[in-house]
Design a protein around this motif. Structure first.
Motif, short mmCIF file in Angstrom:
data_model
loop_
_atom_site.label_atom_id
_atom_site.label_comp_id
_atom_site.label_asym_id
_atom_site.label_seq_id
_atom_site.Cartn_x
_atom_site.Cartn_y
_atom_site.Cartn_z
N LYS A 1 1.53 -8.46 -2.30
CA LYS A 1 1.82 -7.22 -1.59
C LYS A 1 0.91 -7.12 -0.37
O LYS A 1 -0.21 -7.63 -0.38
CB LYS A 1 1.65 -6.01 -2.53
CG LYS A 1 2.72 -5.97 -3.61
CD LYS A 1 2.53 -4.81 -4.56
CE LYS A 1 3.71 -4.72 -5.51
NZ LYS A 1 3.88 -5.92 -6.34
N LEU A 2 1.42 -6.43 0.66
CA LEU A 2 0.70 -6.35 1.93
C LEU A 2 0.68 -4.92 2.46
O LEU A 2 1.52 -4.09 2.10
CB LEU A 2 1.39 -7.22 3.00
CG LEU A 2 1.53 -8.72 2.75
CD1 LEU A 2 2.35 -9.35 3.87
CD2 LEU A 2 0.16 -9.38 2.64
N VAL A 3 -0.27 -4.68 3.35
CA VAL A 3 -0.25 -3.52 4.25
C VAL A 3 0.13 -4.06 5.62
O VAL A 3 -0.48 -5.04 6.10
CB VAL A 3 -1.62 -2.82 4.31
CG1 VAL A 3 -1.63 -1.77 5.42
CG2 VAL A 3 -1.95 -2.18 2.99
N TRP B 1 6.80 -6.22 -2.20
CA TRP B 1 6.75 -4.95 -1.49
C TRP B 1 5.57 -4.88 -0.53
O TRP B 1 4.52 -5.49 -0.76
CB TRP B 1 6.63 -3.80 -2.49
CG TRP B 1 7.86 -3.64 -3.33
CD1 TRP B 1 8.14 -4.28 -4.50
CD2 TRP B 1 8.99 -2.81 -3.04
NE1 TRP B 1 9.38 -3.89 -4.96
CE2 TRP B 1 9.92 -2.99 -4.09
CE3 TRP B 1 9.30 -1.93 -2.01
CZ2 TRP B 1 11.13 -2.32 -4.14
CZ3 TRP B 1 10.51 -1.26 -2.05
CH2 TRP B 1 11.41 -1.45 -3.09
N ILE B 2 5.75 -4.12 0.52
CA ILE B 2 4.69 -3.87 1.50
C ILE B 2 4.59 -2.36 1.72
O ILE B 2 5.53 -1.60 1.43
CB ILE B 2 4.95 -4.59 2.84
CG1 ILE B 2 6.28 -4.13 3.49
CG2 ILE B 2 4.97 -6.10 2.63
CD1 ILE B 2 6.19 -2.96 4.42
N PHE C 1 2.63 5.41 5.43
CA PHE C 1 3.78 6.32 5.60
C PHE C 1 5.10 5.83 5.01
O PHE C 1 6.07 6.59 4.99
CB PHE C 1 3.98 6.64 7.09
CG PHE C 1 4.42 5.48 7.94
CD1 PHE C 1 5.76 5.21 8.15
CD2 PHE C 1 3.48 4.68 8.57
CE1 PHE C 1 6.17 4.15 8.96
CE2 PHE C 1 3.87 3.62 9.38
CZ PHE C 1 5.22 3.35 9.58
N ALA C 2 5.18 4.61 4.53
CA ALA C 2 6.46 4.13 3.98
C ALA C 2 6.23 2.86 3.18
O ALA C 2 5.19 2.20 3.29
CB ALA C 2 7.47 3.86 5.09
N LEU D 1 -2.86 -6.63 -0.28
CA LEU D 1 -3.07 -5.36 -0.97
C LEU D 1 -3.05 -5.60 -2.48
O LEU D 1 -2.08 -6.14 -3.02
CB LEU D 1 -1.98 -4.36 -0.58
CG LEU D 1 -2.08 -2.95 -1.14
CD1 LEU D 1 -3.33 -2.24 -0.60
CD2 LEU D 1 -0.84 -2.15 -0.79
N ALA D 2 -4.12 -5.19 -3.15
CA ALA D 2 -4.19 -5.34 -4.60
C ALA D 2 -3.10 -4.50 -5.28
O ALA D 2 -2.72 -3.44 -4.78
CB ALA D 2 -5.57 -4.92 -5.10
N GLU D 3 -2.61 -4.99 -6.42
CA GLU D 3 -1.56 -4.28 -7.15
C GLU D 3 -1.97 -2.85 -7.48
O GLU D 3 -1.17 -1.91 -7.36
CB GLU D 3 -1.22 -5.03 -8.45
CG GLU D 3 -0.58 -6.38 -8.25
CD GLU D 3 0.92 -6.27 -7.93
OE1 GLU D 3 1.47 -5.17 -8.05
OE2 GLU D 3 1.51 -7.30 -7.56
N ALA D 4 -3.22 -2.67 -7.91
CA ALA D 4 -3.69 -1.33 -8.28
C ALA D 4 -3.71 -0.41 -7.06
O ALA D 4 -3.37 0.78 -7.15
CB ALA D 4 -5.07 -1.41 -8.91
#
Length: 310
Positions: free
Chosen positions: A3-5, A39-40, A54-55, A121-124
Motif C-alpha cells: 500500500k502507498l500514499v 490500495w493507495i 482525502f481519498a 504505507l504500513a497496513e495498520a
C-alpha cells in the motif's frame, strides 16, 4: 503488493486525475509497480490546501506515459476510487498518521521523507487513516442523521462494523459515501433547478446522480456526480436532459420533454448550479460521455413523473 500514499497537488505539473490516473516520474516506478492490485491513499500537502489525506483508490496497472520520457502513469482500477467522508490531517494529537514519518519519541521526523510523492504505507496506518476518513459506522451516521431510529437499522444491526477492505468494495457503503459528498458539495441544492428542498424532518430531498454510471466504468468521484431532485435525476438517467460542452448549459430533449415541464423544473436561464469548491465541478469528460451515450437515446419506459396518472 504494498500500500502507498500518493501525493497529489491540484496545481502540479503532473497530470493527475485521481479517480483515473496518477502521473509520476521514474524514481518511484519500483514502488508503484509493487502496489499494482493494492490500495493507495491520496494526500494533499497542507501548503497546497487543507485536505490532508482525502481519498482511497486501487492501482490497476502501470504504463509509460506517451510522449513523456521518464514519466509513468498508474491507472486507477475502475470503480475503486472513493473520496473520504472527512479529510484526515497529517498529524493527530501531534503525531504523524504514518509510522514511517514518526521518530521513536512520537514526534514528526525531520527531513525530506514527508515530501516524497510516493511513500510506502504500513497496513495498520492504512486501516487507521481509512477508519478516520470513512468511518465503519458511516451508514448508521447517515441513516440516523434526520431520524434517530430509522426502521432499516433493525434489519441488519451488524451492518456497520465491517472490515476496512470489505467496506471499500461494498456497493451500499460506497453509495452512502458518494451521496454524502455530492450533496454536501452542492450545498444540498439541486444543480439544475437551483432549489434546496427539505422534508418536514429536515432531510434534504436532493439526490446524488452518477454522471457516468458505475456499471459503465464511472467512478465515485464528486466530479462524476450531480446533486439533483428526484424528477431531474430520473430525467438525467434516461437521457432527457444533459449538460453542454460549456459544462454549464442544460440541454433538454425537446421532442420528449414538453416546454412547460422544462420551464417549471429548470432554473431560469437554464444554467447548471456550480459547487462552491471548483475542484468538485463536474469533469468535462464525464459530461461528454453522458451527452454521447445517454442523452437523447430513446424514450423512457413507463409514464414520466410529471404525467397525470389519474
Amino acid at each position: 503488493m504494498v500500500k502507498l500514499v500518493l501525493l497529489h497537488k491540484a496545481d502540479s505539473i503532473y497530470e493527475d486525475e485521481p479517480d483515473i490516473v496518477y502521473d509520476f516520474p521514474r524514481p518511484y516506478l519500483k514502488a508503484v509497480e509493487e502496489a499494482v492490485g493494492d490500495w493507495i491513499v491520496y494526500y494533499e500537502p497542507v501548503k497546497a490546501g487543507p485536505r490532508g489525506y482525502f481519498a482511497v483508490a486501487k492501482i490497476g496497472r502501470v504504463i509509460p506515459k506517451p510522449g513523456a520520457e521518464g514519466r509513468f502513469l498508474a491507472m486507477i482500477a475502475p470503480g475503486s476510487f472513493l473520496p473520504f467522508d472527512r479529510e484526515v490531517p497529517r498529524l493527530l494529537n501531534g503525531r504523524p498518521m504514518e509510522a514511517a514519518l514518526t521518530d521513536p519519541d512520537g514526534r514528526p521526523k525531520k527531513g525530506g521523507a514527508q515530501q516524497l510523492a510516493v511513500r510506502r504505507l504500513a497496513e495498520a496506518d492504512f486501516a487507521r487513516i481509512v477508519d478516520l476518513g470513512l468511518p465503519p459506522q458511516l451508514e448508521r451516521i447517515e441513516a440516523t442523521r434526520y431520524d434517530p431510529q430509522p426502521a432499516e437499522l433493525a434489519e441488519d444491526a451488524g451492518l456497520f462494523e465491517r472490515p476496512v477492505l470489505e467496506r471499500l468494495t461494498r456497493r451500499p457503503y460506497r453509495d452512502v459515501a458518494f451521496r454524502r459528498k455530492v450533496r454536501a458539495a452542492y450545498g444540498y441544492r439541486c444543480a439544475m433547478s437551483g432549489l434546496m428542498l427539505r422534508n418536514g424532518g429536515g432531510r434534504p430531498e436532493v439526490q446524488a446522480a452518477h454522471i457516468r454510471p458505475v456499471e459503465r466504468q464511472g467512478s465515485d468521484s464528486v466530479r462524476n456526480g450531480l446533486a439533483l431532485s428526484g424528477t431531474l435525476h430520473w430525467m438525467f438517467d434516461r437521457g432527457l436532459i444533459s449538460v453542454a460542452e460549456d459544462c454549464e448549459t442544460i440541454l433538454v430533449s425537446h421532442n420528449k420533454v414538453p416546454g412547460d415541464v422544462s420551464r417549471r423544473l429548470l432554473a431560469p436561464g437554464g444554467k447548471l448550479v456550480r459547487p462552491e469548491d471548483a475542484r468538485n465541478a463536474p469533469h468535462p469528460e464525464n459530461l461528454r460521455w453522458h451527452r454521447e451515450n445517454v442523452f437523447g437515446r430513446g424514450l423512457p419506459d413507463g409514464p414520466a413523473p410529471w404525467e397525470d396518472r389519474a
